[in-house]
Design a protein around this motif. Structure first.
Motif, short mmCIF file in Angstrom:
data_model
loop_
_atom_site.label_atom_id
_atom_site.label_comp_id
_atom_site.label_asym_id
_atom_site.label_seq_id
_atom_site.Cartn_x
_atom_site.Cartn_y
_atom_site.Cartn_z
N LYS A 38 4.83 -6.54 5.11
CA LYS A 38 4.68 -5.36 5.59
C LYS A 38 3.55 -6.00 5.61
CE LYS A 38 9.30 -3.98 4.83
NZ LYS A 38 10.09 -3.50 6.26
N ARG A 39 2.84 -5.72 5.10
CA ARG A 39 1.18 -6.46 4.87
C ARG A 39 0.77 -7.97 5.13
NH1 ARG A 39 3.04 -3.27 1.37
NH2 ARG A 39 1.82 -3.89 -0.36
N PRO A 40 1.11 -8.54 5.68
CA PRO A 40 0.46 -9.95 5.92
C PRO A 40 -0.77 -10.96 6.29
CG PRO A 40 1.86 -9.69 7.60
CD PRO A 40 1.71 -8.53 6.99
N ALA A 41 -1.53 -11.41 5.67
CA ALA A 41 -2.21 -11.42 6.34
C ALA A 41 -3.28 -12.89 6.09
CB ALA A 41 -3.69 -10.70 5.62
N ILE A 42 -3.37 -13.65 7.20
CA ILE A 42 -3.95 -15.01 6.73
C ILE A 42 -5.38 -15.19 6.81
CG2 ILE A 42 -4.45 -17.12 9.11
CD1 ILE A 42 -2.23 -15.55 10.55
N ILE A 43 -6.20 -16.33 5.66
CA ILE A 43 -7.90 -16.81 5.60
C ILE A 43 -7.38 -17.79 5.89
CG2 ILE A 43 -8.50 -17.07 3.56
CD1 ILE A 43 -7.24 -14.32 1.95
N PHE A 44 -8.55 -18.55 6.33
CA PHE A 44 -9.01 -19.74 7.19
C PHE A 44 -9.92 -20.47 6.19
CE2 PHE A 44 -10.96 -17.52 10.27
CZ PHE A 44 -11.92 -18.70 11.13
N GLY A 45 -10.27 -21.85 6.04
CA GLY A 45 -11.32 -21.87 5.19
C GLY A 45 -11.57 -23.68 5.79
N THR A 75 2.16 -13.83 16.90
CA THR A 75 2.75 -12.94 15.60
C THR A 75 1.31 -11.90 15.21
OG1 THR A 75 0.66 -13.70 13.92
CG2 THR A 75 2.81 -14.61 14.73
N GLN A 76 0.02 -11.62 15.77
CA GLN A 76 -0.21 -9.79 15.74
C GLN A 76 -1.20 -9.99 13.99
OE1 GLN A 76 -2.25 -7.81 18.34
NE2 GLN A 76 -1.28 -9.92 18.86
N ILE A 77 -1.03 -11.01 13.11
CA ILE A 77 -0.89 -11.08 11.96
C ILE A 77 -3.03 -10.95 11.26
CG2 ILE A 77 -1.08 -12.75 9.03
CD1 ILE A 77 1.25 -13.79 10.40
N PRO A 78 -3.42 -9.96 10.72
CA PRO A 78 -5.25 -10.16 10.85
C PRO A 78 -5.66 -11.20 9.91
CG PRO A 78 -3.88 -7.77 9.95
CD PRO A 78 -2.80 -8.97 10.08
N VAL A 79 -6.23 -11.81 11.29
CA VAL A 79 -6.73 -12.87 10.43
C VAL A 79 -8.27 -12.96 9.87
CG1 VAL A 79 -7.65 -15.17 11.62
CG2 VAL A 79 -5.69 -14.18 11.93
N PHE A 80 -8.49 -13.56 8.32
CA PHE A 80 -9.80 -13.23 7.81
C PHE A 80 -10.28 -14.72 7.57
CE2 PHE A 80 -7.23 -10.16 6.80
CZ PHE A 80 -8.54 -8.63 6.39
N ASP A 122 0.40 -8.72 1.11
CA ASP A 122 2.00 -9.05 0.01
C ASP A 122 2.40 -10.03 0.42
OD1 ASP A 122 2.99 -8.18 2.49
OD2 ASP A 122 5.04 -7.22 2.23
N CYS A 123 1.49 -10.48 1.18
CA CYS A 123 1.57 -12.08 1.50
C CYS A 123 0.02 -12.63 1.90
CB CYS A 123 2.93 -12.17 2.54
SG CYS A 123 3.12 -14.12 3.21
N LEU A 124 -0.35 -13.92 1.79
CA LEU A 124 -1.26 -14.37 2.79
C LEU A 124 -1.01 -16.03 2.78
CD1 LEU A 124 -3.94 -13.18 -0.07
CD2 LEU A 124 -3.80 -12.55 2.48
N LEU A 125 -1.07 -16.02 3.42
CA LEU A 125 -1.37 -18.00 3.88
C LEU A 125 -2.81 -18.58 4.25
CD1 LEU A 125 0.04 -19.83 6.05
CD2 LEU A 125 0.06 -19.03 7.60
N LEU A 126 -2.97 -19.18 3.85
CA LEU A 126 -4.02 -20.06 2.86
C LEU A 126 -4.43 -21.18 4.12
CD1 LEU A 126 -4.21 -19.48 -0.79
CD2 LEU A 126 -5.26 -17.58 1.28
N LEU A 127 -5.11 -21.11 5.13
CA LEU A 127 -5.15 -22.50 6.04
C LEU A 127 -6.39 -23.43 5.68
CD1 LEU A 127 -3.70 -20.28 9.37
CD2 LEU A 127 -2.50 -21.86 7.22
N GLY A 128 -6.04 -23.80 4.30
CA GLY A 128 -7.41 -24.62 4.30
C GLY A 128 -8.65 -23.32 3.57
#
Length: 594
Positions: A215-222, A241-246, A282-288
């Motif tokens: 319901k509240r996914p987010a992307i964090i890239f490093g 996807t329109q997932i917010p990107v941090f 409620d879900c985080l996609l950690l990219l590097g």
């Protein structure tokens, strides 16, 4: 690829020539370093084949310039340091590159092979042995004809998996020795670098299913997502996807992500969700993006401790689940993974609610509480946030901003969005290595000559390598050095205040001299400069120094107060008698006996 040796006119082909030509073969265009006679055969070889040599005033700066260059280009940065003395000065650069996973190739030299263990000049330290704990690969070449094979192997090791530094020692007699062409061991020097590893499709599908259910996914890239291909694929994935990107606070390309409607700014902003009455992701996609200090540690302010699915993508399998449990671990290149995710969306589409997108992307626009504070403190000096905010808001478009120092870097990070930077580099990295911004700014300037590089220093960190403003001037680099001067080690002095308050009368070794004039020193080193002590003076001073050719320096005289919130959170001062305060780490319970 083929390799055709270039034979110099009027002299023999030496090991130094072969080394230079091997580097040119694999695409090296520039090398950073400081002269030493041991290296002359190599340096002359570089000049012959057209490798640009950028010399610095200190070996640490040279090695860290190679790191900055690598960060900006995605290529292996090359540096050279002479035997023992220069090598020892370069060790801090190897340490920062290892901690921050930067691909650099460090070239050093040593005494002739026959003079090993002979009390020779610059021959006391076994450089290969000393380098091994700080590198992914360290080796000494003893036959000039082996140079191509060893160079290719070192580059492959440096770029495989988690990138890192490698060091090769070329004894002076190996560099000056004539090369017998028929005996050359070519190895893989003519082979292209291997393609980066792709992800398991099972992992890709599992990741997409978790994101779809969230319901509240987010992307964090490093920093692992710093390649152009990764940024392009991230833009495509976030658009679909329109997932917010941090982004995390270590290193990031922000352009062209600023233009994306789902760009949400720094991952630190996730700590504000509770303040605005929202549940965390409620879900985080950690990219590097490695877990740990740059993602809030174990405190749960950025990565929730529970009720959050974690998908972690990293080229280093050892990073997966290093500090928190993960639900899907993907050991692969971030760009390759994002491309696979984009393909997978045709079968497993992901949609995000407009309410969550609006809430998450609005976090970056929540004003800092310091915006409402007076621009001048009671001591008559500028507020550090307002001074930096005023300066950063006046910069030309798309600067590359390099942070250095303690509290200074924290104030700058808070105001950085006002400049809409192309790239942000937190140069102190995982080691908290002050002074590294000078070299990394230099490397960025060489890699991106048409962009402004802003090298932000506290007066504490400025003291390490300020002499390399001379290097900026000699090489005509477009670097603006900003010295935020509060006449003390800000995080140290304010940390002592928080821990000890009035319990001690002095603040041991946390003060600096108010007599030091950085603007005057900068002028003496060939930089246009100005010193400013009032907010209203910043714009005309900045416009004046930027109107002149070459590098420049602005010295901002600011108050040592207020204390930055990062210092307060890191020091963790507490009056709880059951707690032992451990500054800069998590407090521990007082032991109970009996």
């Amino acid at each position: 690829m083929s390799f055709s040796l270039k034979y110099p006119v009027h002299r023999e082909l030496t090991g130094g020539d072969l080394l230079a030509q091997c580097l040119r073969q694999i695409g090296v265009e520039v090398a950073f370093g400081l002269h030493g006679g041991h290296l002359d055969a190599f340096l002359v070889g570089c000049d012959y084949v057209g490798i640009r040599l950028v010399d610095t005033r200190h070996e640490t700066v040279a090695v860290q310039a190679a790191e900055g260059y690598s960060k900006m280009t995605g290529k292996t940065g090359v540096c050279f340091v002479t035997a023992n003395s220069g090598y020892s000065n370069g060790l801090p650069g190897l340490a920062t590159a290892l901690a921050d996973r930067s691909s650099i190739f460090c070239i050093t030299s040593s005494v002739p092979l026959r003079d090993q263990e002979n009390n020779s000049l610059q021959g006391q330290i076994d450089q290969v042995v000393a380098a091994r704990p700080l590198t992914k690969f360290a080796h000494r070449v003893i036959y000039a004809e082996d140079i191509p094979r060893i160079v290719a192997h070192a580059i492959h090791v440096s770029t495989a998996g988690a990138p890192g530094p490698v060091l090769v020692d070329f004894p002076i007699d190996v560099l000056f020795a004539p090369v017998e062409a028929s005996r050359i061991s070519w190895g893989a020097i003519t082979s292209p670098l291997p393609f980066p590893p792709g992800p398991s499709m099972s992992a890709v599908n599992e990741a997409l299913l978790l994101l779809k259910e969230a319901k509240r996914p987010a992307i964090i890239f490093g920093s692992g997502a710093r390649s152009a291909s990764a940024v392009k694929a991230l833009l495509e994935f976030s658009k679909s996807t329109q997932i917010p990107v941090f982004h995390n606070g270590k290193f990031c390309f922000l352009f062209p992500l600023y233009e994306s409607p789902v760009f949400a700014g720094s991952a630190d902003a996730l700590g504000l969700l509770k303040r605005v009455g929202s549940a965390p992701p409620d879900c985080l996609l950690l990219l590097g993006a490695r877990t740990g200090m740059y993602l809030g540690g174990r405190g749960g302010s950025i990565i929730p401790e529970k009720d959050c699915k974690i998908i972690q993508v990293d080229t280093d399998g050892g990073e997966i689940g290093r500090t928190c449990a993960v639900d899907v671990g993907v050991v692969a290149n971030v760009g390759q993974t994002l491309q696979a995710l984009n393909v997978g969306l045709s079968k497993i589409p992901v949609q995000v609610s407009p309410e969550w997108i609006k809430l998450a992307t609005a976090l970056k626009d929540i004003p800092t509480p310091f915006e409402k504070e007076p621009r001048t403190i009671e001591d008559g000096k500028m507020h550090p946030y307002h001074a930096l905010a005023a300066l950063l808001s006046l910069l030309p478009p798309d600067p590359i901003i390099v942070f250095d120092g303690g509290e200074c870097a924290s104030w700058a990070a808070m105001a950085a969005k006002l400049a809409k930077p192309h790239t942000i580099v937190s140069s102190t990295g995982y080691l908290g290595f002050l002074g590294s911004g000078f070299g990394q700014a230099l490397g960025c300037a060489v890699a991106a000559p048409h962009q402004m590089i802003v090298n932000i220093q506290g007066d504490g960190s400025a003291g390490f390598h300020f002499m390399d403003l001379d290097s900026y001037a000699r090489h005509g680099l477009n670097v603006l050095t900003v010295v935020v001067n509060n006449h003390c080690w800000g995080m140290s002095a304010n940390g002592q205040d928080l821990v000890y308050g009035e319990k001690i009368a002095s603040r041991p070794v946390s003060s600096l001299s108010p007599k030091t004039d950085y603007a005057m020193i900068a002028r003496g080193l060939g930089n246009s400069s100005a010193k400013v002590d009032q907010i209203g003076e910043i714009e005309p001073a900045l416009m004046e120094v930027l109107s002149q050719d070459g590098p420049s320096c602005i010295e901002l005289l600011v108050s040592r107060k207020p204390t930055h919130p990062v210092t307060k959170s890191m020091v963790g001062a507490s009056e709880d008698k059951n707690i032992i305060v451990v500054p800069y780490y998590e407090n521990v319970p007082r032991p109970r006996y009996g």
